[in-house]
Scaffold this active site. Sequence first.
Site, PDB file in Angstrom:
ATOM      1  N   HIS A   5       0.790  -1.241   0.000  1.00  0.00           N
ATOM      2  CA  HIS A   5       0.000   0.000   0.000  1.00  0.00           C
ATOM      3  C   HIS A   5       0.815   1.279   0.000  1.00  0.00           C
ATOM      4  CE1 HIS A   5      -2.243  -3.315   1.888  1.00  0.00           C
ATOM      5  NE2 HIS A   5      -3.193  -2.906   1.079  1.00  0.00           N
ATOM      6  N   ARG A  25      -5.608  16.477   3.402  1.00  0.00           N
ATOM      7  CA  ARG A  25      -5.074  17.185   4.568  1.00  0.00           C
ATOM      8  C   ARG A  25      -3.565  16.979   4.666  1.00  0.00           C
ATOM      9  NH1 ARG A  25      -8.770  20.803   6.716  1.00  0.00           N
ATOM     10  NH2 ARG A  25     -10.642  19.780   7.388  1.00  0.00           N
ATOM     11  N   ARG A  44      -3.210   4.518  -4.442  1.00  0.00           N
ATOM     12  CA  ARG A  44      -4.631   4.683  -4.098  1.00  0.00           C
ATOM     13  C   ARG A  44      -5.001   6.105  -3.730  1.00  0.00           C
ATOM     14  NH1 ARG A  44      -7.659  -0.213  -2.365  1.00  0.00           N
ATOM     15  NH2 ARG A  44      -6.399  -1.960  -3.051  1.00  0.00           N
ATOM     16  N   ARG A  88      -1.908  10.531  15.173  1.00  0.00           N
ATOM     17  CA  ARG A  88      -3.110  10.727  14.356  1.00  0.00           C
ATOM     18  C   ARG A  88      -3.674  12.111  14.650  1.00  0.00           C
ATOM     19  NH1 ARG A  88      -8.104  10.161  12.360  1.00  0.00           N
ATOM     20  NH2 ARG A  88      -9.818  10.346  13.825  1.00  0.00           N
ATOM     21  N   ILE A  89      -4.042  12.831  13.591  1.00  0.00           N
ATOM     22  CA  ILE A  89      -4.690  14.138  13.760  1.00  0.00           C
ATOM     23  C   ILE A  89      -6.019  14.058  13.017  1.00  0.00           C
ATOM     24  CG2 ILE A  89      -2.764  15.677  14.269  1.00  0.00           C
ATOM     25  CD1 ILE A  89      -2.286  16.011  11.346  1.00  0.00           C
ATOM     26  N   GLY A  90      -7.101  14.042  13.777  1.00  0.00           N
ATOM     27  CA  GLY A  90      -8.383  13.811  13.132  1.00  0.00           C
ATOM     28  C   GLY A  90      -9.500  14.614  13.754  1.00  0.00           C
ATOM     29  N   SER A 203     -15.583  18.086  15.742  1.00  0.00           N
ATOM     30  CA  SER A 203     -16.248  18.624  14.550  1.00  0.00           C
ATOM     31  C   SER A 203     -17.763  18.635  14.706  1.00  0.00           C
ATOM     32  CB  SER A 203     -15.880  17.792  13.325  1.00  0.00           C
ATOM     33  OG  SER A 203     -16.257  16.442  13.525  1.00  0.00           O
ATOM     34  N   ASP A 204     -18.271  17.816  15.622  1.00  0.00           N
ATOM     35  CA  ASP A 204     -19.715  17.766  15.824  1.00  0.00           C
ATOM     36  C   ASP A 204     -20.003  17.193  17.208  1.00  0.00           C
ATOM     37  OD1 ASP A 204     -18.622  15.329  14.698  1.00  0.00           O
ATOM     38  OD2 ASP A 204     -20.657  14.546  14.689  1.00  0.00           O
TER      39      ASP A 204
HETATM   40  N1  HPA Z   1     -18.868   9.536  14.653  1.00  0.00           N
HETATM   41  C1  HPA Z   1     -17.797   8.877  14.229  1.00  0.00           C
HETATM   42  N2  HPA Z   1     -16.692   9.498  13.820  1.00  0.00           N
HETATM   43  C2  HPA Z   1     -16.678  10.830  13.831  1.00  0.00           C
HETATM   44  C3  HPA Z   1     -17.764  11.571  14.258  1.00  0.00           C
HETATM   45  C4  HPA Z   1     -18.909  10.880  14.704  1.00  0.00           C
HETATM   46  O1  HPA Z   1     -19.916  11.479  15.104  1.00  0.00           O
HETATM   47  N3  HPA Z   1     -17.427  12.888  14.149  1.00  0.00           N
HETATM   48  C5  HPA Z   1     -16.186  12.931  13.650  1.00  0.00           C
HETATM   49  N4  HPA Z   1     -15.716  11.693  13.471  1.00  0.00           N
END
Ligand code: HPA
Length: 235
Positions: A5, A25, A44, A88-90, A203-204
């Site tokens: 990979h 990113r 990929r 990891r940066i997420g 993010s949420d």
């Molecule tokens: N669920 C899973 N992964 C995520 C979410 C979520 O609500 N928000 C950002 N990554």
Amino acid sequence: MSTPHLEGSKGDYAPVVLMPGDPLRAQFIAENFLVGARQVNSVRGMLGYTGTYKGVPVSVQGSGMGQPSIGIYSYELYNFYDVQSIIRIGTAGGITDEVKLRDIILASGACTNSNFADQYRLPGTFAPVASFRLLRAAAESAEALGQRVHIGNILSSDTFYDDADSLADWKKMHVLGIEMESAALYMNAARAGREALCICTVSDCPLRQESTTSDERQTGFTDMMELALETVTKL
Ligand code: HPA
């Protein structure tokens, strides 16, 4: 040498690799934060780059979404490219009440509903944890940057769309946020005798039906980037 990979040769990756889920990113970080960045992977479309930050060699490599995907890339980086540390940066969904949109979480541990650990045939339940060295460096960097961070458990889920609606149960156990990659990363690090850490921006907040705008996600991402890169200079 290449792997199934990754097309880079041994030595193409720095000892420390930052891993965003989104390969674009990785490109953004290489173009905006690294000096002398060169592309080391395009297989990929999972872009990877190596350059320097404040004189320290560092790579950025996309991981894709989910534990199988980060499981593949992190395994190959640790075991075939001699990578020592992966950060990891997420993004994550916030779960507990004190976690607000755009906050940063340092995942000291990663619970999971995945059976990734079954392959190790352990006579019990493995607890995937971050490297204390990386966690401490990140916490100190956040303090120096004036960034408030939450430190604690997250959930690495195998499902984004969860039929069981189980977030309220994880909240009871004070799990701070939900994402989809860290537990597999922490297990690969443990098995290889290497180091890993996950830094997430929120993010949420699914339980409160809140989410950030794409502009807010970009700003939050930039703050997290700065934190991850400053962490690398402290190792
Ligand atoms: N669920 C899973 N992964 C995520 C979410 C979520 O609500 N928000 C950002 N990554």
